[in-house]
Design a protein around this motif. Structure first.
Motif, PDB file in Angstrom:
ATOM      1  N   SER B  88       0.823  -0.959   0.560  1.00 34.85           N
ATOM      2  CA  SER B  88       0.093   0.535   0.238  1.00 34.85           C
ATOM      3  C   SER B  88       0.199   1.372  -0.143  1.00 34.85           C
ATOM      4  O   SER B  88       0.879   2.047  -0.993  1.00 34.85           O
ATOM      5  CB  SER B  88      -0.882   0.346   1.141  1.00 34.85           C
ATOM      6  OG  SER B  88      -1.355  -0.730   1.674  1.00 34.85           O
ATOM      7  N   ALA B  89       1.660   1.228   0.868  1.00 40.09           N
ATOM      8  CA  ALA B  89       2.680   2.263   0.778  1.00 40.09           C
ATOM      9  C   ALA B  89       3.562   2.275  -0.684  1.00 40.09           C
ATOM     10  O   ALA B  89       3.289   3.514  -0.526  1.00 40.09           O
ATOM     11  CB  ALA B  89       3.996   1.884   1.797  1.00 40.09           C
ATOM     12  N   ILE B  90       3.724   2.081  -0.864  1.00 36.00           N
ATOM     13  CA  ILE B  90       4.939   1.704  -2.602  1.00 36.00           C
ATOM     14  C   ILE B  90       4.042   2.342  -2.998  1.00 36.00           C
ATOM     15  O   ILE B  90       4.150   2.880  -4.329  1.00 36.00           O
ATOM     16  CB  ILE B  90       5.554   0.671  -3.358  1.00 36.00           C
ATOM     17  CG1 ILE B  90       6.462  -0.170  -1.285  1.00 36.00           C
ATOM     18  CG2 ILE B  90       5.786   0.463  -4.014  1.00 36.00           C
ATOM     19  CD1 ILE B  90       8.039   1.141  -1.580  1.00 36.00           C
ATOM     20  N   LEU B 208       9.945  -1.835  -2.469  1.00 35.06           N
ATOM     21  CA  LEU B 208       9.081  -2.491  -1.499  1.00 35.06           C
ATOM     22  C   LEU B 208       9.529  -3.571  -0.914  1.00 35.06           C
ATOM     23  O   LEU B 208       9.156  -3.338   0.400  1.00 35.06           O
ATOM     24  CB  LEU B 208       8.396  -3.761  -2.694  1.00 35.06           C
ATOM     25  CG  LEU B 208       7.324  -4.624  -1.395  1.00 35.06           C
ATOM     26  CD1 LEU B 208       6.311  -3.753  -1.014  1.00 35.06           C
ATOM     27  CD2 LEU B 208       7.606  -5.512  -3.071  1.00 35.06           C
ATOM     28  N   ALA B 209      11.428  -3.596  -0.594  1.00 32.68           N
ATOM     29  CA  ALA B 209      11.921  -4.351  -0.088  1.00 32.68           C
ATOM     30  C   ALA B 209      11.725  -3.215   1.515  1.00 32.68           C
ATOM     31  O   ALA B 209      12.307  -3.565   2.311  1.00 32.68           O
ATOM     32  CB  ALA B 209      12.727  -3.930  -0.497  1.00 32.68           C
ATOM     33  N   LEU B 210      12.917  -2.009   0.770  1.00 29.37           N
ATOM     34  CA  LEU B 210      13.080  -0.835   1.722  1.00 29.37           C
ATOM     35  C   LEU B 210      11.353  -0.566   2.433  1.00 29.37           C
ATOM     36  O   LEU B 210      11.586  -0.438   3.689  1.00 29.37           O
ATOM     37  CB  LEU B 210      13.246   0.524   1.413  1.00 29.37           C
ATOM     38  CG  LEU B 210      14.792   0.427   0.114  1.00 29.37           C
ATOM     39  CD1 LEU B 210      14.846   1.551  -0.450  1.00 29.37           C
ATOM     40  CD2 LEU B 210      15.676   0.055   1.553  1.00 29.37           C
ATOM     41  N   ALA B 211      10.586  -0.664   1.871  1.00 33.71           N
ATOM     42  CA  ALA B 211       9.151  -0.742   2.766  1.00 33.71           C
ATOM     43  C   ALA B 211       9.061  -1.812   3.961  1.00 33.71           C
ATOM     44  O   ALA B 211       8.612  -1.444   4.940  1.00 33.71           O
ATOM     45  CB  ALA B 211       8.070  -0.315   2.011  1.00 33.71           C
ATOM     46  N   ALA B 216       8.695  -3.087   9.741  1.00 40.48           N
ATOM     47  CA  ALA B 216       9.164  -4.134  10.529  1.00 40.48           C
ATOM     48  C   ALA B 216       9.598  -3.373  11.653  1.00 40.48           C
ATOM     49  O   ALA B 216       9.767  -3.675  12.654  1.00 40.48           O
ATOM     50  CB  ALA B 216       9.938  -5.160  10.150  1.00 40.48           C
ATOM     51  N   GLY B 217      10.873  -1.899  11.154  1.00 40.00           N
ATOM     52  CA  GLY B 217      11.313  -1.109  11.662  1.00 40.00           C
ATOM     53  C   GLY B 217       9.859  -0.889  12.881  1.00 40.00           C
ATOM     54  O   GLY B 217       9.782  -0.673  14.214  1.00 40.00           O
TER      55      GLY B 217
END
Ligand SMILES: Nc1ncnc2c1ncn2[C@@H]1O[C@H](COP(=O)(O)OP(=O)(O)OP(=O)(O)O)[C@@H](O)[C@H]1O
Ligand SMILES: [Mg+2]
Lengths: 311, 283
Positions: B88-90, B208-211, B216-217
């Motif tokens: 969703s964020a991406i 997407l990987a970063l998101a 997770a953070g």
């Protein structure tokens, strides 16, 4: 009823430099106007000015009138109803003007849908019909192909189909065959002439090759250094040129069945980034006098010369 | 042919080992997350005090946590939540960023200047820290986590879009489209965007990987997914008090997170390498 350029000047914005220095032309529907002149004489800039599509950094002065409607200084929406719908443009490099990731059928149909208000199905049918008309064999199958799979000549045929899809009244063809093989050139030009004739369109055919436009166009305008130096019926211009530059061009072309070598015009095209005083051709002209170097000859009687050649 | 399109470059691309490995790693995690929507070995939220802190075994593939919940089922369901937030964020960030990048390129002038200064401004803040600040101010929860992560993707997509589209705005077919009376919006959508779409897909994969890491953070800090739902970051948080006693609690979500993030990065890099000739052209 015609496309008229009235004393059009194209200059570099923020400077006094003019690249097109007062061109006036009229193109009625059904007529073919040939524009010839050396490289850099301002043919393309004039054509782009007529479409209202000068590159950023260029400035336009003078009038552009379509059937009496003033277009110079018009806003984008007004131009968008003219471009593609009233006046279409054909480019020199067919491959670089087709979108590489859209099928050619879609590119033709999109324009038909935009300007004729056709439904998707009707636009597609129109596209197939146009492909047939411009001589693409097996349109049903080829409509789904991407531009890369077409040869240069075929790609220019597709570009013509795209240009025709808005049913324009005028066509500006800027060196439409210069990038093509010699053998293909004649066939594409024949197609162009047939097409505009059968549709009653007005066409401006631009080429650096005087012979090419002279063979095909009813009238011609000879450009020199951003000016029209001679214009008139093609037959008259060829048989009795009035401007010494036109006469020089005719001498300079190689002809079959003629004795003697072609005589190139001595000297060089002037640098337009410097102010031109008097007639721009004077430094190269055998007939030039003091007056030619100081005064600017206007276009009169179809020629811009103080000492025209008279038969 | 010099004018090979980005799309045909993708089609012609040979599938390399990195690309394949990345697709397999990320793909299997995404598949597990999708399956969780219809089936999990156990109910992920079901407590079972009798089998609490069971080590991995035949009954519970990845063991159970302090409340007796099946960790494998939680990893599956948590993956779905993590992916949902990430996608969703991406999605939001990409739509807004691509639109801004296209407008900047099409309009030029002060509009372009404004969009790019906005990008610089957003870039100047460390993304995760600001996301934490935003969720701390506006409240914890998945919707705010999505918004916080999306905001930091807007300038990324705006820049990539503007940069890749820049030469296209001066290309023959954009000029030709103008001579046909097409407006700037139509040209942007039907001529510019399709020619940079492959590049944007690569960027989206990496973002997407970063998101997912960002989600997770946030969840690890308790700012993302809220109980009774779970996510990989939240599971890592839960595991930390029992790390010596039940290390498997950290192992399963950790592996899932690592596989997904590494997989997506390999996939993105692989696609980027395949696109290289085309990339050189758009630069
Ligand atoms: N955007 C621009 N900025 C500055 N100078 C330009 C620009 N476009 C064209 N010119 C200059 O204007 C002059 C006329 O250019 P134009 O393209 O109209 O020539 P042309 O007659 O079409 O020549 P060709 O046969 O080579 O196509 C050239 O000297 C060219 O370098
Ligand atoms: Mg030209």
């Amino acid at each position: 009823m015609s496309l008229v350029l009235d004393n059009v000047r194209v200059g570099i914005a923020g400077t006094g430099i003019d690249l097109v220095r007062g061109v006036s032309l009229a193109l009625p529907p059904g007529e073919t106007l040939g524009i010839a002149g050396e490289s850099g004489s301002g043919k393309s800039l004039t054509a782009q000015a007529a479409m209202g599509l000068l590159a950023p950094g260029l400035r336009l002065d003078g009038g552009i009138l379509l059937d009496g409607m003033r277009l110079d200084g018009a806003e984008d929406p007004a131009w968008q109803g003219v471009r593609g719908r009233r006046i279409a443009y054909l480019f020199q490099e067919p491959m670089s003007v087709l979108n590489p990731v859209q099928t050619v059928g879609r590119q033709i149909a999109d324009v038909a849908a935009l300007h004729q208000g056709l439904s998707r199905a009707a636009a597609r049918a129109e596209a197939l019909g146009l492909m047939q008309q411009v001589g693409i064999p097996d349109p049903e199958r080829r409509a789904g192909a991407y531009p890369q799979s077409f040869s240069g000549g075929q790609a220019q045929r597709i570009c013509l189909a795209v240009a025709l899809a808005g049913k324009p009244d005028y066509l500006i063809a800027d060196e439409p065959t210069t990038a093509l093989d010699v053998t293909v050139q004649a066939r594409i030009l024949d197609l162009l002439m047939e097409t505009v004739a059968s549709r009653g369109m007005g066409m401006m055919l631009i080429s650096h090759d005087l012979d090419l436009v002279a063979e095909r166009c009813g009238r011609i305008a000879v450009f020199y250094a951003g000016r029209v130096v001679e214009t008139g019926e093609t037959r008259r211009v060829l048989s009795a040129p009035r401007h010494p530059y036109t006469a020089g061009l005719l001498e300079a072309r190689p002809r079959i069945g003629h004795d003697g070598l072609p005589q190139p015009i001595p000297g060089q095209v002037p640098d337009l980034t410097r102010a031109v005083s008097g007639c721009a051709f004077a430094p190269r002209c055998p007939r030039a006098t003091e007056r030619c170097r100081s005064d600017d000859p206007g276009l009169e009687d179809g020629t811009a010369c103080f000492h025209p050649l008279m038969p | 042919m010099a004018e090979a399109s980005v799309e045909s470059a993708v089609v012609r691309a040979r599938i390399g080992p990195a690309l394949l490995l990345g697709a397999a790693m990320a793909g299997s995690m995404i598949a597990l997350a999708l399956i969780s929507l219809v089936w999990t070995p156990y109910e992920p939220a079901a407590l079972n005090i009798r089998s609490r802190l069971t080590p991995p075994g035949l009954d519970h593939l990845a063991g159970t946590d302090a409340l007796g919940r099946d960790i494998f089922s939680m990893v599956m369901a948590g993956g779905a939540n993590s992916l949902m937030v990430g996608l969703s964020a991406i999605g939001l960030g990409a739509v807004a960023g691509i639109a801004l990048g296209l407008i900047a390129g099409a309009r030029g002038g002060w509009i372009e200047e404004a969009v790019m200064r906005f990008s610089d401004f957003t870039f100047a803040f460390p993304a995760l820290l600001t996301a934490i600040m935003l969720t701390a101010v506006f409240g914890a929860g998945p919707a705010n986590a999505v918004a916080a992560i999306a905001i930091f993707n807007i300038p990324v997509f705006a820049r990539v879009t503007r940069g890749a589209a820049q030469p296209l705005w001066r290309s023959g077919y954009v000029l030709a489209a103008q001579t046909l009376g097409k407006g700037m919006t139509r040209i942007a959508v039907s001529h510019v965007l399709p020619n940079i779409s492959a590049l944007l897909i690569v960027q989206a994969t990496i973002q997407l990987a970063l998101a997912i890491v960002a989600e997770a953070g946030l969840s690890y800090l308790g700012l993302g997914i809220q109980p009774p739902d779970t996510s990989w970051g939240k599971m890592l948080n839960d595991s930390q008090t029992r790390l010596a006693q039940a290390p498997w609690m950290a192992l399963a979500p950790g592996i899932a997170l690592a596989l997904t993030v590494m997989g997506l990065n390999l996939l993105g890099d692989g696609l980027r390498d395949r696109l290289d000739p085309a990339l050189r052209r758009v630069r």
